[in-house]
Design a protein around this motif. Structure first.
Motif, PDB file in Angstrom:
ATOM      1  N   VAL A  20      32.650  28.722   2.067  1.00 31.31           N
ATOM      2  CA  VAL A  20      31.693  28.020   1.223  1.00 31.31           C
ATOM      3  C   VAL A  20      32.414  27.002   0.350  1.00 31.31           C
ATOM      4  CG1 VAL A  20      29.968  28.293  -0.597  1.00 31.31           C
ATOM      5  CG2 VAL A  20      30.156  30.013   1.190  1.00 31.31           C
ATOM      6  N   ASP A  21      31.905  25.785   0.349  1.00 29.36           N
ATOM      7  CA  ASP A  21      32.410  24.711  -0.498  1.00 29.36           C
ATOM      8  C   ASP A  21      31.493  24.620  -1.718  1.00 29.36           C
ATOM      9  OD1 ASP A  21      33.590  22.426  -1.551  1.00 29.36           O
ATOM     10  OD2 ASP A  21      32.620  21.065  -0.120  1.00 29.36           O
ATOM     11  N   VAL A  22      31.789  25.429  -2.736  1.00 28.35           N
ATOM     12  CA  VAL A  22      30.933  25.515  -3.918  1.00 28.35           C
ATOM     13  C   VAL A  22      31.119  24.293  -4.811  1.00 28.35           C
ATOM     14  CG1 VAL A  22      30.446  26.836  -6.030  1.00 28.35           C
ATOM     15  CG2 VAL A  22      30.932  28.045  -3.884  1.00 28.35           C
ATOM     16  N   HIS A  23      30.000  23.731  -5.221  1.00 30.56           N
ATOM     17  CA  HIS A  23      29.974  22.629  -6.189  1.00 30.56           C
ATOM     18  C   HIS A  23      29.222  23.135  -7.415  1.00 30.56           C
ATOM     19  CE1 HIS A  23      31.025  19.312  -3.276  1.00 30.56           C
ATOM     20  NE2 HIS A  23      30.796  20.341  -2.474  1.00 30.56           N
ATOM     21  N   GLU A  24      29.866  23.050  -8.577  1.00 29.68           N
ATOM     22  CA  GLU A  24      29.235  23.523  -9.803  1.00 29.68           C
ATOM     23  C   GLU A  24      28.893  22.352 -10.710  1.00 29.68           C
ATOM     24  OE1 GLU A  24      30.590  27.797 -10.976  1.00 29.68           O
ATOM     25  OE2 GLU A  24      32.390  26.581 -10.614  1.00 29.68           O
ATOM     26  N   PHE A  25      27.731  22.462 -11.352  1.00 29.82           N
ATOM     27  CA  PHE A  25      27.229  21.419 -12.232  1.00 29.82           C
ATOM     28  C   PHE A  25      26.794  22.054 -13.548  1.00 29.82           C
ATOM     29  CE2 PHE A  25      26.630  20.088  -7.865  1.00 29.82           C
ATOM     30  CZ  PHE A  25      27.202  18.826  -7.881  1.00 29.82           C
ATOM     31  N   PRO A  26      27.605  21.864 -14.602  1.00 28.22           N
ATOM     32  CA  PRO A  26      27.289  22.495 -15.889  1.00 28.22           C
ATOM     33  C   PRO A  26      25.898  22.149 -16.409  1.00 28.22           C
ATOM     34  CG  PRO A  26      29.473  21.529 -15.945  1.00 28.22           C
ATOM     35  CD  PRO A  26      28.839  21.108 -14.650  1.00 28.22           C
ATOM     36  N   GLU A  27      25.389  20.965 -16.053  1.00 29.46           N
ATOM     37  CA  GLU A  27      24.052  20.583 -16.513  1.00 29.46           C
ATOM     38  C   GLU A  27      22.963  21.345 -15.776  1.00 29.46           C
ATOM     39  OE1 GLU A  27      25.280  17.560 -13.346  1.00 29.46           O
ATOM     40  OE2 GLU A  27      26.270  18.625 -14.965  1.00 29.46           O
ATOM     41  N   GLY A  28      23.338  22.057 -14.733  1.00 25.88           N
ATOM     42  CA  GLY A  28      22.411  22.931 -14.019  1.00 25.88           C
ATOM     43  C   GLY A  28      21.768  22.286 -12.813  1.00 25.88           C
ATOM     44  N   THR A  29      21.334  23.154 -11.915  1.00 26.23           N
ATOM     45  CA  THR A  29      20.620  22.744 -10.712  1.00 26.23           C
ATOM     46  C   THR A  29      19.402  23.652 -10.562  1.00 26.23           C
ATOM     47  OG1 THR A  29      22.053  24.170  -9.375  1.00 26.23           O
ATOM     48  CG2 THR A  29      22.688  21.850  -9.540  1.00 26.23           C
ATOM     49  N   LYS A  30      18.729  23.903 -11.682  1.00 23.16           N
ATOM     50  CA  LYS A  30      17.639  24.878 -11.700  1.00 23.16           C
ATOM     51  C   LYS A  30      16.423  24.451 -10.904  1.00 23.16           C
ATOM     52  CE  LYS A  30      19.157  26.925 -15.950  1.00 23.16           C
ATOM     53  NZ  LYS A  30      19.064  26.994 -17.369  1.00 23.16           N
ATOM     54  N   THR A  31      16.154  23.158 -10.844  1.00 26.82           N
ATOM     55  CA  THR A  31      15.043  22.677 -10.032  1.00 26.82           C
ATOM     56  C   THR A  31      15.616  21.900  -8.850  1.00 26.82           C
ATOM     57  OG1 THR A  31      14.784  20.537 -11.125  1.00 26.82           O
ATOM     58  CG2 THR A  31      13.615  22.433 -12.110  1.00 26.82           C
ATOM     59  N   ALA A  32      14.794  21.710  -7.842  1.00 29.07           N
ATOM     60  CA  ALA A  32      15.237  20.929  -6.684  1.00 29.07           C
ATOM     61  C   ALA A  32      15.589  19.508  -7.105  1.00 29.07           C
ATOM     62  CB  ALA A  32      14.157  20.928  -5.607  1.00 29.07           C
ATOM     63  N   ALA A  33      14.809  18.947  -8.015  1.00 26.12           N
ATOM     64  CA  ALA A  33      15.092  17.588  -8.492  1.00 26.12           C
ATOM     65  C   ALA A  33      16.421  17.539  -9.236  1.00 26.12           C
ATOM     66  CB  ALA A  33      13.955  17.090  -9.380  1.00 26.12           C
ATOM     67  N   ASP A  34      16.702  18.559 -10.068  1.00 31.10           N
ATOM     68  CA  ASP A  34      17.982  18.637 -10.778  1.00 31.10           C
ATOM     69  C   ASP A  34      19.136  18.722  -9.775  1.00 31.10           C
ATOM     70  OD1 ASP A  34      16.660  18.705 -13.229  1.00 31.10           O
ATOM     71  OD2 ASP A  34      16.864  20.886 -13.463  1.00 31.10           O
TER      72      ASP A  34
END
Length: 158
Positions: A20-34
């Motif tokens: 798995v090539d994990v990408h993390e985004f501190p601002e979040g990916t809680k919605t599909a649009a995010d």
């Protein structure tokens, strides 16, 4: 890497031989649009894991971020009454799948549950799915996702 994202990556490698090539985004990916904004892709390339309750059982529906799940279609797929399928309780999701809502990956669940894959995800060469937390996603070919998750490809969208 967040411990839960690391756990998902390790389980995917151990259980499925998938790196798995994990990408993390501190601002979040809680919605599909995010998630689409963070990754830089179209919202239709987001593979959102929606957990539904069908009576006493759970089912994971991996749908395109551009679509909404039609619970009556899922009920038909499961062979249950359409009114018996609804959003799952967060506690039940955690207890059964081992993941919290917002970070449920399409595979590596603690419990054995049916997984349905939105047929429109096959229109893409790559989709992005949750990697164990609401801030982590990973890219995967939709056919590979289907195979690893043991998913049934179906029309699940409204």
């Amino acid at each position: 890497m967040h411990p839960r994202a690391r756990e998902f990556a390790e389980r995917a490698a151990d259980e499925h031989g998938f790196e798995v090539d994990v990408h993390e985004f501190p601002e979040g990916t809680k919605t599909a649009a995010d998630a689409a904004a963070a990754v830089g892709c179209d919202v239709s390339e987001i593979a959102s894991g929606i957990v539904l309750s069908a009576g006493d059982d759970l089912v994971v529906v991996v749908t395109s971020g551009a679509n909404r799940v039609d619970t009556s279609k899922v009920a038909d797929l499961l062979g249950v009454e359409s009114g018996s399928v609804s959003m799952a309780d967060a506690g039940d999701v955690k207890a059964t799948l081992g993941w919290s809502i917002g970070g449920v990956p399409p595979f590596c669940h603690d419990g054995d549950v049916p997984v349905f894959l939105d047929e429109t995800l096959a229109d893409h060469d790559r989709v992005w799915a949750a990697a164990g937390t609401p801030e982590a996603v990973f890219p995967i070919d939709p056919d590979r996702l289907r195979d690893i998750a043991g998913a049934t490809v179906a029309d699940v969208a409204e």
